[in-house]
Design an enzyme around this catalytic site. Structure first.
Site, PDB file in Angstrom:
ATOM      1  N   HIS A  35       8.354   4.717   4.631  1.00 25.07           N
ATOM      2  CA  HIS A  35       7.791   5.472   5.578  1.00 25.07           C
ATOM      3  C   HIS A  35       6.409   5.305   5.840  1.00 25.07           C
ATOM      4  O   HIS A  35       5.563   4.379   5.679  1.00 25.07           O
ATOM      5  CB  HIS A  35       7.844   6.837   5.473  1.00 25.07           C
ATOM      6  CG  HIS A  35       7.726   7.348   3.952  1.00 25.07           C
ATOM      7  ND1 HIS A  35       6.269   7.522   3.713  1.00 25.07           N
ATOM      8  CD2 HIS A  35       8.149   7.621   3.144  1.00 25.07           C
ATOM      9  CE1 HIS A  35       6.169   7.776   2.375  1.00 25.07           C
ATOM     10  NE2 HIS A  35       7.175   7.767   2.087  1.00 25.07           N
ATOM     11  N   HIS A  38       4.011   4.753   3.099  1.00 25.67           N
ATOM     12  CA  HIS A  38       4.076   3.503   2.578  1.00 25.67           C
ATOM     13  C   HIS A  38       3.102   2.204   3.219  1.00 25.67           C
ATOM     14  O   HIS A  38       2.334   1.584   3.245  1.00 25.67           O
ATOM     15  CB  HIS A  38       5.315   2.983   2.462  1.00 25.67           C
ATOM     16  CG  HIS A  38       6.134   3.519   1.363  1.00 25.67           C
ATOM     17  ND1 HIS A  38       7.287   4.297   2.039  1.00 25.67           N
ATOM     18  CD2 HIS A  38       6.065   3.763   0.189  1.00 25.67           C
ATOM     19  CE1 HIS A  38       7.769   4.868   0.716  1.00 25.67           C
ATOM     20  NE2 HIS A  38       7.081   4.374  -0.226  1.00 25.67           N
ATOM     21  N   LYS A 150      -0.239  11.189  -2.836  1.00 29.81           N
ATOM     22  CA  LYS A 150       0.715  12.283  -2.849  1.00 29.81           C
ATOM     23  C   LYS A 150       1.353  12.638  -4.153  1.00 29.81           C
ATOM     24  O   LYS A 150       1.631  13.736  -4.631  1.00 29.81           O
ATOM     25  CB  LYS A 150       2.074  11.901  -1.781  1.00 29.81           C
ATOM     26  CG  LYS A 150       2.820  13.149  -1.526  1.00 29.81           C
ATOM     27  CD  LYS A 150       4.089  13.120  -0.709  1.00 29.81           C
ATOM     28  CE  LYS A 150       5.141  12.478  -1.239  1.00 29.81           C
ATOM     29  NZ  LYS A 150       5.779  13.296  -2.373  1.00 29.81           N
ATOM     30  N   GLN A 154       1.138  10.758 -10.834  1.00 31.92           N
ATOM     31  CA  GLN A 154       1.354   9.578 -11.165  1.00 31.92           C
ATOM     32  C   GLN A 154       0.092   8.662 -11.016  1.00 31.92           C
ATOM     33  O   GLN A 154      -0.060   7.926 -11.978  1.00 31.92           O
ATOM     34  CB  GLN A 154       2.612   9.024 -10.018  1.00 31.92           C
ATOM     35  CG  GLN A 154       2.524   7.712 -10.076  1.00 31.92           C
ATOM     36  CD  GLN A 154       3.811   7.375  -9.194  1.00 31.92           C
ATOM     37  OE1 GLN A 154       5.002   7.399  -9.491  1.00 31.92           O
ATOM     38  NE2 GLN A 154       3.688   6.684  -7.900  1.00 31.92           N
TER      39      GLN A 154
HETATM   40  O1  PAF Z   1       5.866   6.107  -6.338  1.00 28.34           O
HETATM   41  C1  PAF Z   1       6.979   5.370  -6.652  1.00 28.34           C
HETATM   42  O2  PAF Z   1       7.726   5.088  -5.484  1.00 28.34           O
HETATM   43  C2  PAF Z   1       7.557   5.073  -7.709  1.00 28.34           C
HETATM   44  O3  PAF Z   1       7.367   6.266  -8.853  1.00 28.34           O
HETATM   45  C3  PAF Z   1       7.070   3.742  -8.460  1.00 28.34           C
HETATM   46  C4  PAF Z   1       5.409   3.733  -8.417  1.00 28.34           C
HETATM   47  C5  PAF Z   1       7.349   2.731  -7.388  1.00 28.34           C
HETATM   48  C6  PAF Z   1       7.522   3.500  -9.599  1.00 28.34           C
HETATM   49  O4  PAF Z   1       8.905   3.202  -9.547  1.00 28.34           O
END
Ligand code: PAF
Length: 282
Positions: A35, A38, A150, A154
Site C-alpha cells: 500500500h 510501503h 506505524k 517493531q
Molecule cells: O512489518 C512487517 O511487515 C513485518 O513485520 C516484517 C518486518 C516484514 C517481518 O516479517
C-alpha cells in the site's frame, strides 16, 4: 518488471555480483499486499541506494495461534506491478519451506522490549519478527533497511537488535502515511467494512484530541489516556481496546507528557486489530 527471485541462492548470486560492482543495496522487508505506506519506504530506498530489494513473505513465526496468518491478504501480481511503478530492482518472494526448511530450530529472543505493549497481547510475536529480520538481513546483506513508524515497537526492537548483534545494516525509519481522514495505511485495513472503516477514524481523531489537550496545558498521561479510551470506545464496531499507552521515544511509560513522547494504541474493530501511534509535538 523487477527481477523476481524465490530461491535464496539465486538472490545471493545476483546481489553478490552487484556488490562486486560497488553497488549499495537498500532493502524493504514486507509481508506483501503493498500500500501507500510501503510505497514511501520504497521511494526513500530508491533515492538512497543503487539497488532496491523488496521482500514479500508472510512470516508464519510472527503470528500467534488464532491470529490472521491463514487469511492474511496476498496478491503477488499486484505487488509486482507496484514494485515496477516504484522502480524496484529485485523482489524476493520465497516459499515458507525455503525460509524455514525441515529441521529449522533457532529463534532470536528479543527480551523485555518484546513483552510489553504489542508483545503483551501477541506473545512471541517480536521473537518471530526478529528471527525473520535477521534471516533476511543475512540473505540480502543490505547497506540500509527501511521500516515504517506505524509499527513503532517493531522499529525500536529492530534498532536494538542490530546494535546488540552488531549487524552492519543502517536502519532508516519512515513516518506513518495516512489516508485522507487519518487512517494509517495497513494491509489489514482490507478486513474493515465501510462502516468499520468510518469507526476506525476514531483512532486518528483521538490523537488530535490528545494533541489539543496537551496544547491546552494538560500533561497528566493518565488523564490523556482516559480521554483517548473514552473517545474511541464510544464509536460503533469497536470491540475493544487492547492498550492506550504514552511512552518516551524508547517505549518507557510516562506519567508526565513531554514533546517527543509517543502515544500508542491497539484497537479491535470488526475483524481487524489496528495499531497506530502518534508523536507528541508541542
Ligand atoms: O512489518 C512487517 O511487515 C513485518 O513485520 C516484517 C518486518 C516484514 C517481518 O516479517
Amino acid at each position: 518488471m523487477p527481477l523476481l527471485f524465490k530461491k535464496i541462492k539465486d538472490l545471493r548470486n545476483y546481489l553478490k555480483s552487484r556488490r562486486c560492482e560497488g553497488k549499495e543495496v537498500g532493502f524493504v522487508p514486507t509481508m506483501g499486499y503493498l500500500h501507500k505506506g510501503h510505497r514511501e519506504l520504497i521511494k526513500l530506498a530508491r533515492m538512497q541506494n543503487d539497488i532496491v530489494v523488496v521482500s514479500i513473505f508472510v512470516n508464519p513465526t510472527q503470528f500467534g495461534e488464532g491470529e490472521d496468518y491463514d487469511r492474511y491478504p496476498k496478491d503477488l501480481e499486484r505487488d509486482l506491478s507496484i514494485c515496477e511503478e516504484e522502480g524496484v530492482d529485485v523482489v524476493f518472494a520465497p516459499e515458507v519451506a525455503e525460509i524455514y526448511p525441515k529441521g529449522y530450530r533457532t529463534r532470536v529472543c528479543v527480551g523485555e522490549l518484546g513483552n510489553i505493549l504489542e508483545g503483551a497481547f501477541r506473545p512471541g510475536h517480536f521473537d518471530g519478527v526478529a528471527t525473520i529480520v535477521v534471516k533476511l538481513f543475512n540473505i540480502v546483506q543490505p547497506n540500509r533497511a527501511y521500516f515504517g513508524e506505524k509499527d513503532y515497537q517493531q522499529l525500536k526492537i529492530i534498532q536494538q537488535l542490530v546494535e546488540d548483534l552488531n549487524i552492519p545494516v543502517e536502519i532508516i525509519p519512515v513516518p506513518i502515511v495516512r489516508e485522507e481522514g487519518g487512517l494509517a495505511y495497513s494491509s489489514r485495513n482490507v478486513y474493515l467494512s465501510p462502516e468499520e472503516r468510518e469507526s476506525a477514524l476514531a483512532i486518528y481523531k483521538s490523537f488530535q484530541l490528545a494533541e489539543k489537550m496537551i496544547k491546552a496545558g494538560e500533561r497528566d498521561a493518565k488523564r490523556i489516556k482516559e480521554a483517548i479510551r473514552a473517545f474511541i470506545e464510544r464509536h460503533p464496531h469497536v470491540k475493544g481496546i487492547d492498550y492506550v499507552e504514552i511512552t518516551d521515544e524508547n517505549l518507557k511509560p510516562k506519567e508526565t507528557v513531554e514533546k517527543g513522547d509517543r502515544i500508542l494504541v491497539a484497537v479491535r474493530i470488526g475483524d481487524a486489530r489496528l495499531i497506530d501511534n502518534w508523536k507528541v509535538e508541542l
